[in-house]
Design an enzyme around this catalytic site. Sequence first.
Site, PDB file in Angstrom:
ATOM      1  N   HIS A 157      -0.200 -15.827  16.737  1.00 12.83           N
ATOM      2  CA  HIS A 157       0.941 -16.746  16.806  1.00 12.83           C
ATOM      3  C   HIS A 157       1.315 -17.163  15.388  1.00 12.83           C
ATOM      4  CE1 HIS A 157       3.431 -20.161  17.984  1.00 12.83           C
ATOM      5  NE2 HIS A 157       3.482 -19.582  19.166  1.00 12.83           N
ATOM      6  N   ASP A 175       2.050 -15.815  26.108  1.00 12.37           N
ATOM      7  CA  ASP A 175       2.466 -14.591  26.823  1.00 12.37           C
ATOM      8  C   ASP A 175       1.297 -13.788  27.372  1.00 12.37           C
ATOM      9  OD1 ASP A 175       4.834 -14.585  24.292  1.00 12.37           O
ATOM     10  OD2 ASP A 175       5.323 -14.763  26.426  1.00 12.37           O
TER      11      ASP A 175
HETATM   12  C1  SDX Z   1       5.952 -16.336  21.290  1.00 13.35           C
HETATM   13  O1  SDX Z   1       6.989 -19.289  17.536  1.00 13.35           O
HETATM   14  C2  SDX Z   1       6.760 -19.628  18.738  1.00 13.35           C
HETATM   15  O2  SDX Z   1       6.482 -20.769  19.058  1.00 13.35           O
HETATM   16  C3  SDX Z   1       6.879 -18.496  19.745  1.00 13.35           C
HETATM   17  C4  SDX Z   1       6.425 -18.799  21.160  1.00 13.35           C
HETATM   18  C5  SDX Z   1       7.334 -19.779  21.845  1.00 13.35           C
HETATM   19  O3  SDX Z   1       6.897 -20.429  22.791  1.00 13.35           O
HETATM   20  O4  SDX Z   1       8.555 -19.798  21.505  1.00 13.35           O
HETATM   21  O5  SDX Z   1       5.111 -19.314  21.147  1.00 13.35           O
HETATM   22  C6  SDX Z   1       6.445 -17.542  22.006  1.00 13.35           C
HETATM   23  O6  SDX Z   1       6.737 -15.638  20.705  1.00 13.35           O
HETATM   24  C7  SDX Z   1       4.481 -16.070  21.267  1.00 13.35           C
HETATM   25  C8  SDX Z   1       4.115 -14.827  20.394  1.00 13.35           C
HETATM   26  C9  SDX Z   1       4.382 -13.591  21.244  1.00 13.35           C
HETATM   27  N1  SDX Z   1       4.212 -12.368  20.451  1.00 13.35           N
HETATM   28  C10 SDX Z   1       3.152 -11.573  20.611  1.00 13.35           C
HETATM   29  O7  SDX Z   1       2.215 -11.802  21.365  1.00 13.35           O
HETATM   30  C11 SDX Z   1       3.218 -10.298  19.788  1.00 13.35           C
HETATM   31  C12 SDX Z   1       1.868 -10.050  19.128  1.00 13.35           C
HETATM   32  N2  SDX Z   1       1.678 -11.050  18.090  1.00 13.35           N
HETATM   33  C13 SDX Z   1       2.124 -10.771  16.779  1.00 13.35           C
HETATM   34  O8  SDX Z   1       2.992  -9.766  16.530  1.00 13.35           O
HETATM   35  C14 SDX Z   1       2.042 -11.901  15.782  1.00 13.35           C
HETATM   36  O9  SDX Z   1       0.865 -12.546  16.007  1.00 13.35           O
HETATM   37  C15 SDX Z   1       3.183 -12.891  15.773  1.00 13.35           C
HETATM   38  C16 SDX Z   1       4.495 -12.211  15.601  1.00 13.35           C
HETATM   39  C17 SDX Z   1       3.196 -13.682  17.016  1.00 13.35           C
HETATM   40  C18 SDX Z   1       2.930 -13.840  14.612  1.00 13.35           C
HETATM   41  O10 SDX Z   1       3.074 -13.090  13.482  1.00 13.35           O
HETATM   42  P1  SDX Z   1       2.752 -13.724  12.064  1.00 13.35           P
HETATM   43  O11 SDX Z   1       2.315 -15.137  12.103  1.00 13.35           O
HETATM   44  O12 SDX Z   1       3.931 -13.394  11.222  1.00 13.35           O
HETATM   45  O13 SDX Z   1       1.460 -12.976  11.710  1.00 13.35           O
HETATM   46  P2  SDX Z   1       1.443 -11.799  10.731  1.00 13.35           P
HETATM   47  O14 SDX Z   1       2.379 -10.764  11.237  1.00 13.35           O
HETATM   48  O15 SDX Z   1       1.618 -12.344   9.350  1.00 13.35           O
HETATM   49  O16 SDX Z   1      -0.056 -11.264  10.917  1.00 13.35           O
HETATM   50  C19 SDX Z   1      -1.125 -11.829  10.184  1.00 13.35           C
HETATM   51  C20 SDX Z   1      -2.244 -10.795  10.285  1.00 13.35           C
HETATM   52  C21 SDX Z   1      -1.763  -9.389   9.931  1.00 13.35           C
HETATM   53  O17 SDX Z   1      -2.886  -8.676   9.505  1.00 13.35           O
HETATM   54  P3  SDX Z   1      -3.121  -8.489   7.881  1.00 13.35           P
HETATM   55  O18 SDX Z   1      -1.788  -7.997   7.312  1.00 13.35           O
HETATM   56  O19 SDX Z   1      -3.485  -9.872   7.376  1.00 13.35           O
HETATM   57  O20 SDX Z   1      -4.229  -7.491   7.763  1.00 13.35           O
HETATM   58  O21 SDX Z   1      -2.678 -10.736  11.667  1.00 13.35           O
HETATM   59  C22 SDX Z   1      -2.397  -9.429  12.172  1.00 13.35           C
HETATM   60  C23 SDX Z   1      -1.355  -8.822  11.277  1.00 13.35           C
HETATM   61  O22 SDX Z   1      -1.428  -7.405  11.308  1.00 13.35           O
HETATM   62  N3  SDX Z   1      -1.902  -9.647  13.535  1.00 13.35           N
HETATM   63  C24 SDX Z   1      -2.286  -8.914  14.583  1.00 13.35           C
HETATM   64  C25 SDX Z   1      -1.658  -9.497  15.691  1.00 13.35           C
HETATM   65  N4  SDX Z   1      -0.910 -10.532  15.292  1.00 13.35           N
HETATM   66  C26 SDX Z   1      -1.066 -10.607  13.946  1.00 13.35           C
HETATM   67  N5  SDX Z   1      -3.090  -7.837  14.668  1.00 13.35           N
HETATM   68  C27 SDX Z   1      -3.273  -7.324  15.930  1.00 13.35           C
HETATM   69  N6  SDX Z   1      -2.696  -7.853  17.042  1.00 13.35           N
HETATM   70  C28 SDX Z   1      -1.894  -8.919  16.962  1.00 13.35           C
HETATM   71  N7  SDX Z   1      -1.324  -9.425  18.054  1.00 13.35           N
END
Ligand code: SDX
Length: 432
Positions: A309, A366
């Site tokens: 998140h 989710d």
């Molecule tokens: C919602 O914002 C809100 O409040 C949204 C929400 C709402 O109610 O409106 O809560 C609803 O959108 C929930 C999130 C739903 N999305 C997902 O479940 C998709 C999977 N999650 C991700 O793609 C990610 O966690 C995000 C998009 C939710 C958050 O992305 P960030 O904060 O920009 O995190 P990031 O992309 O900077 O990742 C940080 C690290 C990275 O690794 P490194 O580059 O440090 O090595 O964490 C890793 C990412 O690769 N990472 C994941 C991951 N999420 C982040 N690795 C594997 N699986 C994941 N799900």
Amino acid sequence: MQSKTATLRIDDKEIALPVMIGTEGEKAVDARKLRQDTGYIFYDQGYGNTGSCESAVTYLDGDNGILRHRGYPIEQLAEHSEFVETAYLVIYGELPTQEQRKNFGNLLRENAHVETQMQRLFEGFPKDAPPMAILSSLVGALAAYYPQLATNNFEKDLQQFDLAAAIAISKIRTLGAMIYRHTRGLPFMHPKDLPFCDNFLHLMFSEPYQEYVSIPEVTQALNLILLMHSDHEQNCSTSTVRMVGSSGANLFTSLAAGVNALSGPLHGGANVAVMQMLQSIHDEGDDGTRFIAAAKSGSKGNRLMGFGHAVYKNFDPRARVIGKACGVVLNKLGKSDPLLDIAQNLEQAALKDDYFISRKLYPNVDFYSGIIFRALGIPTNMFTVMFAIGRSPGWIANWREVASNAKGRIYRPRQIFVGSPKRDYVPMAKRS
Ligand code: SDX
């Protein structure tokens, strides 16, 4: 709001920037004069460290897994409230009295129908069109069907806000059910004099020859899952609603932008992606190990959907509530779902894996919501539409804050230009 100052020393200059402190002690450096005083801007890709507004709707503490709507903890609302009451709270700022709740419910019922002329828009959509593409078109079309409520003049639009808000919440619900029926070639049902969630289930599952029979446990589960989606601070879609509203755009137009933002797989589209991920694990007889290994590659295309998140670096409190409710709802309905077992195993495995622990990746809203939607008979491709129905009160409350802010400005972020320096035009004949 208390205030002190932060000192910024740059280019041999020292400037004092006011510090803002929110109700719960969140701190911000007020950078509104930074550019005029220093010529600098702050750079913050994705705005993860930037506050775009002051808001009184929702408080979220991502480090401690706290979520409150107008001061009320989500856990208490989940236990004691229902979707329409929480929608009223999110929009108007207070829990409704009995009279207010009755009147709000009546306004929602009175505006549940979709005009015949607007129904004809469905004839233009292919049956296999993505539900969220249809929904965003139809929500935007509300501005065409209710121009008197969508004048793009904040003063006029706010005078009609209560009706516009009720139309938006009620019709997004009805349109969601109509999209379900359209994509299955089923005739539209007419709304009945029923409570909000019962009317939705009727609009979804009644047939001309057979009325949907209300099941209290299903209605209760639907109320809970919609309530859990009702608002969530400045998430991508809510910020989009504020951005569009800041131009003076009416409520319906701003909500349509929010629907579009929500449809992305990293945001509201994740609940669909989670179920597809769980189904794929189930079909391949995998125990999730392969998925977790692939997810650790970190590429956006291989992520463990429903995990991580942008703000929560702890458990998403909604995931806890919904995760608990899954088993209860399935038991009450006498159903089982192998995907729930897979989700629970996946959660346990990921929470022991240093890749997820070190990145503070926990289940988000989710991760489990699709299990409940499926238990209620809602198909996967409708999950994000359900999210939009649940989030409509939060979007509306945020639009209202923008529209009511007499000192508000149009949202216009700056950038760092990294393109080509100045160059002169080259006639076609001289281009290589
Ligand atoms: C919602 O914002 C809100 O409040 C949204 C929400 C709402 O109610 O409106 O809560 C609803 O959108 C929930 C999130 C739903 N999305 C997902 O479940 C998709 C999977 N999650 C991700 O793609 C990610 O966690 C995000 C998009 C939710 C958050 O992305 P960030 O904060 O920009 O995190 P990031 O992309 O900077 O990742 C940080 C690290 C990275 O690794 P490194 O580059 O440090 O090595 O964490 C890793 C990412 O690769 N990472 C994941 C991951 N999420 C982040 N690795 C594997 N699986 C994941 N799900």
